[in-house]
Design a protein around this motif. Structure first.
Motif, PDB file in Angstrom:
ATOM      1  N   LEU A 297     -46.478   3.849   4.583  1.00 60.99           N
ATOM      2  CA  LEU A 297     -46.410   4.742   5.741  1.00 60.99           C
ATOM      3  C   LEU A 297     -47.777   5.284   6.130  1.00 60.99           C
ATOM      4  CD1 LEU A 297     -43.391   7.059   4.798  1.00 60.99           C
ATOM      5  CD2 LEU A 297     -43.324   4.822   5.898  1.00 60.99           C
TER       6      LEU A 297
ATOM      7  N   PHE B 246     -50.843   8.183   9.646  1.00 56.45           N
ATOM      8  CA  PHE B 246     -49.681   7.313   9.537  1.00 56.45           C
ATOM      9  C   PHE B 246     -49.872   6.035  10.345  1.00 56.45           C
ATOM     10  CE2 PHE B 246     -47.483  11.453   8.694  1.00 56.45           C
ATOM     11  CZ  PHE B 246     -47.137  11.159   7.381  1.00 56.45           C
TER      12      PHE B 246
ATOM     13  N   TRP C 125     -43.805  12.766  10.528  1.00 60.47           N
ATOM     14  CA  TRP C 125     -43.574  11.325  10.591  1.00 60.47           C
ATOM     15  C   TRP C 125     -42.144  11.029  11.036  1.00 60.47           C
ATOM     16  CZ3 TRP C 125     -40.211   7.954   8.166  1.00 60.47           C
ATOM     17  CH2 TRP C 125     -40.503   6.594   8.326  1.00 60.47           C
TER      18      TRP C 125
END
Length: 499
Positions: A37, A50, A113
């Motif tokens: 990620l 990210f 995220w």
């Protein structure tokens, strides 16, 4: 050619399609988080570090819930390490996977995220080496609006609004001797009950998941669920199930029928939970969070040197490369979860990136789809409305581990203006002609019909051949006078959308 027949009745409703069925799992394990990620130096990285190429694939995968941060990892985790300025966060040893944790990705970053992927968080608390007060502190930090020490700390750390996390796991696999701080059912049940009661004093509308057995092969399976639920029934909403499957000793036929074991697992846990409910004279039902499920080459992992005496940051661990057969099993397991949507109302494919995952990445390089990506993403996209139970007439075959298994398995979903049919063909050598009676669905045309199959059931997608295996349109699908016919190749998974 063998033949099978499926009858779909719009009135044979099992339950609504639960969007939380399409959940996944991110653990601080191997390269799931770091270079999975999160990779600040990657060309696609955003301001948080990210990888946006991974974000795009996760959005395509269609995950709706993500369990975090473990897994075995959570039983040694101090959540306070993962918030605040990154430069002051401590490096800790993770005993679960014998690696080093930098804490550069923590609760607040992961919540950001999740917004990129349009998913909600299912957060696990540490009941292995910690307990009630740290769980309450984490709840305050995450969910309280403002005006308390920990909510104001979250605001000072750059997150002005509460995360409003609704689903919480009360530890992880606490029956397993591999778990840091593992407990017997009596001791865990008491701790989980006290923790759950305290958390609901803070927020009565939380949805809490108590640990069930780590797998159906545990010697305490069944007794564990009964004992734990006798302590926690009034305070929790879910009991967890975990199951992993792989082919053993070249027995592909048994492997392709793995969904039969999942079916048994679910039925047993539901019966046990209802037994406790009846004893307590309550109408409340405990649902299942099947929050770890997948194909995992556990035998190969046990025999490898992936966990050794070195303490490393984000080592390559559990990076299984999946075959067509693996994808067919994953598709069938997801179909089984849909069939149990009346009681399985949340599930998590374990895991999301690099670690036994549908998505793979290379540091500084590309991200790509494994074979298992496709049945999950297509089912998540097409399944809507209500799950209906099919009547299936199919040839059977004998397996070493599951007895007689059907050659063809199926499930369907129906919405106001569309329907979807999902099929698995477990036959190894011959195609099967399937006819499906869809008259009650009122469908007039085939919107799409795709099949995942290959002449080589062990074909895989790799860094060198990222698109070796992809779904293809199945030209044999024909709809006429309410009868849908399609030819299913050996070892295949198929999805058909009707409108």
């Amino acid at each position: 050619m063998p033949r099978a027949h499926v009858i779909l009745d719009r009135q044979a409703v099992i339950a609504p399609v639960r969007r939380r069925t399409f959940g996944s799992f991110v653990e601080h394990l191997g390269r799931c988080v770091y270079t999975g990620l999160y990779e600040p130096d990657h060309p696609t990285a955003n301001e948080d570090g990210f990888r946006m190429d991974v974000v795009e694939l996760v959005r395509e995968l269609g995950t709706k819930t993500v369990r975090y941060p473990g897994g075995n990892f959570v039983s040694g985790f101090r959540w306070e390490d993962s918030v605040g300025p990154r430069e002051t966060r401590p490096v800790r040893r993770d005993l679960a996977w014998h690696s080093l944790e930098s804490n550069q990705v923590g609760l607040d970053e992961f919540a950001r995220w999740l917004k990129l992927t349009d998913s909600e968080m299912m957060l696990a608390v540490n009941l292995g080496t910690r307990g009630i007060l740290p769980a309450l502190d984490l709840l305050e930090y995450a969910n309280h609006p403002s005006g308390t020490e920990l909510s104001d700390l979250r605001i000072a750390n750059g997150t002005p609004h509460p995360h409003n996390i609704r689903m919480w796991c009360l530890g992880n696999e606490m029956d397993g001797s591999w778990q840091t701080g593992f407990l017997n059912a009596e001791d865990y049940g008491k701790l989980a009950a006290r923790t759950a009661a305290a958390m609901k004093m803070a927020d009565k509308d939380l949805e809490l998941v108590v640990c069930g057995s780590s797998n159906s092969g545990m010697p305490t399976f069944g007794d564990w669920e009964r004992t734990v639920l006798e302590h926690t029934y009034e305070h929790v909403d879910y009991v967890s199930c975990h199951a992993y499957y792989q082919e053993h000793d070249g027995d592909l036929g048994s492997f392709l029928a793995s969904a039969m074991d999942m079916d048994y697992f679910i039925d047993t846990v539901v019966a046990t939970a209802d037994h406790v409910g009846y004893k307590k004279r309550t109408k409340k039902k405990i649902n299942i969070s099947f929050d770890e499920w997948n194909v995992w080459y556990q035998k190969e992992f046990a025999e490898s040197d992936e966990v050794n005496d070195e303490w490393r940051h984000a080592p390559r661990q559990l990076e299984d490369v999946y075959s067509v057969a693996d994808a067919v099993v994953v598709g069938n397991l997801l179909m089984t979860l849909l069939k149990h949507s009346d009681r399985v109302t949340s599930a998590s494919l374990a895991q999301l990136v690099n670690v036994i995952a549908p998505i793979m990445t290379e540091p500084g390089g590309p991200a790509w789809r494994q074979t298992t990506f496709y049945p999950f993403s297509i089912t998540s996209r097409l399944a809507s409305g209500e799950v209906i139970r099919p009547v299936i007439e199919t040839p059977t075959y004998t397996t070493a581990h599951h007895g007689e298994a059907s050659v063809v398995d199926a499930v369907a979903t129906v919405d106001e203006d569309r329907a979807a049919v999902f099929l698995v063909h477990r036959g190894l050598t011959q195609a099967t002609q399937v006819t499906i009676d869809v008259r009650s669905l009122g469908s007039a045309r085939i919107l799409e019909a795709v099949t995942l199959a290959d002449k080589d059931a062990y074909a895989k997608n790799t860094l060198a051949e990222q698109n070796r295996v992809t779904p293809h349109t199945n030209p044999s699908a024909i709809l006429s006078d309410g009868q849908l016919s399609i030819e299913l190749p050996p070892v295949s998974w198929t999805a058909i959308a009707l409108g």
